[in-house]
Write a protein that holds these residues in place. Structure first.
Motif, PDB file in Angstrom:
ATOM      1  N   ARG A  60     -13.887  22.507 -62.419  1.00 47.27           N
ATOM      2  CA  ARG A  60     -13.564  22.803 -63.828  1.00 47.27           C
ATOM      3  C   ARG A  60     -13.282  24.289 -64.029  1.00 47.27           C
ATOM      4  NH1 ARG A  60     -18.421  19.072 -65.957  1.00 47.27           N
ATOM      5  NH2 ARG A  60     -17.375  17.071 -65.732  1.00 47.27           N
ATOM      6  N   VAL A  61     -14.090  25.125 -63.388  1.00 45.32           N
ATOM      7  CA  VAL A  61     -13.905  26.573 -63.506  1.00 45.32           C
ATOM      8  C   VAL A  61     -12.550  26.977 -62.932  1.00 45.32           C
ATOM      9  CG1 VAL A  61     -14.767  28.801 -62.684  1.00 45.32           C
ATOM     10  CG2 VAL A  61     -16.375  27.100 -63.548  1.00 45.32           C
ATOM     11  N   HIS A 101     -19.939  31.394 -64.677  1.00 43.65           N
ATOM     12  CA  HIS A 101     -18.796  30.816 -63.978  1.00 43.65           C
ATOM     13  C   HIS A 101     -18.224  31.810 -62.973  1.00 43.65           C
ATOM     14  CE1 HIS A 101     -17.972  27.646 -67.340  1.00 43.65           C
ATOM     15  NE2 HIS A 101     -18.984  27.315 -66.566  1.00 43.65           N
ATOM     16  N   GLU A 131     -29.330  22.907 -58.552  1.00 42.63           N
ATOM     17  CA  GLU A 131     -28.469  21.798 -58.957  1.00 42.63           C
ATOM     18  C   GLU A 131     -28.098  21.007 -57.719  1.00 42.63           C
ATOM     19  OE1 GLU A 131     -25.030  23.049 -61.146  1.00 42.63           O
ATOM     20  OE2 GLU A 131     -26.163  24.383 -62.442  1.00 42.63           O
ATOM     21  N   GLY A 163     -22.809  18.330 -58.172  1.00 42.22           N
ATOM     22  CA  GLY A 163     -22.719  18.960 -59.489  1.00 42.22           C
ATOM     23  C   GLY A 163     -22.038  20.315 -59.416  1.00 42.22           C
ATOM     24  N   VAL A 164     -22.364  21.087 -58.385  1.00 43.99           N
ATOM     25  CA  VAL A 164     -21.728  22.399 -58.186  1.00 43.99           C
ATOM     26  C   VAL A 164     -20.241  22.210 -57.923  1.00 43.99           C
ATOM     27  CG1 VAL A 164     -21.584  24.382 -56.622  1.00 43.99           C
ATOM     28  CG2 VAL A 164     -23.812  23.578 -57.412  1.00 43.99           C
ATOM     29  N   LYS A 173     -18.497  21.305 -61.180  1.00 41.82           N
ATOM     30  CA  LYS A 173     -18.465  22.475 -62.072  1.00 41.82           C
ATOM     31  C   LYS A 173     -17.433  23.488 -61.585  1.00 41.82           C
ATOM     32  CE  LYS A 173     -22.427  23.853 -63.636  1.00 41.82           C
ATOM     33  NZ  LYS A 173     -23.754  24.498 -63.764  1.00 41.82           N
ATOM     34  N   LEU A 210     -20.191  31.522 -59.814  1.00 40.93           N
ATOM     35  CA  LEU A 210     -19.813  30.365 -58.997  1.00 40.93           C
ATOM     36  C   LEU A 210     -18.619  30.698 -58.107  1.00 40.93           C
ATOM     37  CD1 LEU A 210     -19.882  27.171 -61.267  1.00 40.93           C
ATOM     38  CD2 LEU A 210     -21.083  27.507 -59.115  1.00 40.93           C
TER      39      LEU A 210
END
Length: 196
Positions: free
Chosen positions: A181-182, A147, A170, A174-175, A178, A150
């Motif tokens: 969320r991070v 994470h 990916e 999707g990235v 994600k 990212l």
């Protein structure tokens, strides 16, 4: 965000593999890919005393030489790990430059050095404030390594969602999901430092 050249099928992991096998073209491709990102990152982290183009270029060259010299010891634990490794190498080169110029206090508190995301007076500190910059770094360090990578790729190295997606194998959507969320987890950590 400023975009770098698209990977064109050559992920960083593949370039690193080719480079370790002795492919000189892979080294040149990798350097062309990461050098602009490193320059932008360094410029945003340098204090005013080190912010001219020569200092930035020197810092980036030192970091790149260190990375290339130690690639045999670099272990990629996850996709994107190389970018976290680049960031740490740049932070170390910046700290060394500050020590050389005696801009760092004579008595170094190692905890402060670990938590210091930007030198005093840097663009990052100007944007977030000193406490905000330190809180950002602490929240980043609490994330799992994949994470962290990212966040580093997107916000510190300015990579686009398609560029990150290519590195991670990916989809760009999707990235994006994600990363949202991070960032939510980082925000929670910023508001509640004891949260993990």
């Amino acid at each position: 965000m400023h975009e770098v050249d698209p990977p064109s099928g050559q992920t960083t992991a593949l370039l690193l593999s080719r480079l370790r096998a002795g492919d000189r073209d892979a080294a040149e491709q990798l350097l062309r890919r990461v050098e602009p990102m490193l320059r932008r990152w360094a410029h945003g982290r340098l204090p005013p005393q080190l912010r001219d183009a020569n200092d930035t270029a020197d810092l980036v060259q030192v970091a790149l030489m260190r990375v290339l010299a130690h690639l045999d010891r670099f272990e990629s634990g996850h996709a994107g790990a190389f970018y976290a490794y680049l960031r740490q190498t740049l932070l170390n080169a910046l700290r060394d430059a500050l020590r050389e110029r005696r801009l760092q206090p004579a008595r170094e508190d190692e905890a402060v050095l670990v938590d210091l995301p930007a030198a005093s007076g840097s663009a990052l500190e100007s944007a977030l404030g000193r406490e905000g910059a330190i809180a950002y770094e602490q929240a980043l360090q609490r994330l799992p390594p994949h994470h962290q990578a990212l966040v580093v790729m997107r916000f510190e190295f300015g990579m686009s969602f398609p560029e990150i997606a290519a590195e991670l194998d990916e989809s760009a959507d999707g990235v994006r999901i994600k990363l949202q969320r991070v960032l939510k987890k980082m925000a929670e950590t910023l508001h509640d430092p004891d949260a993990d």
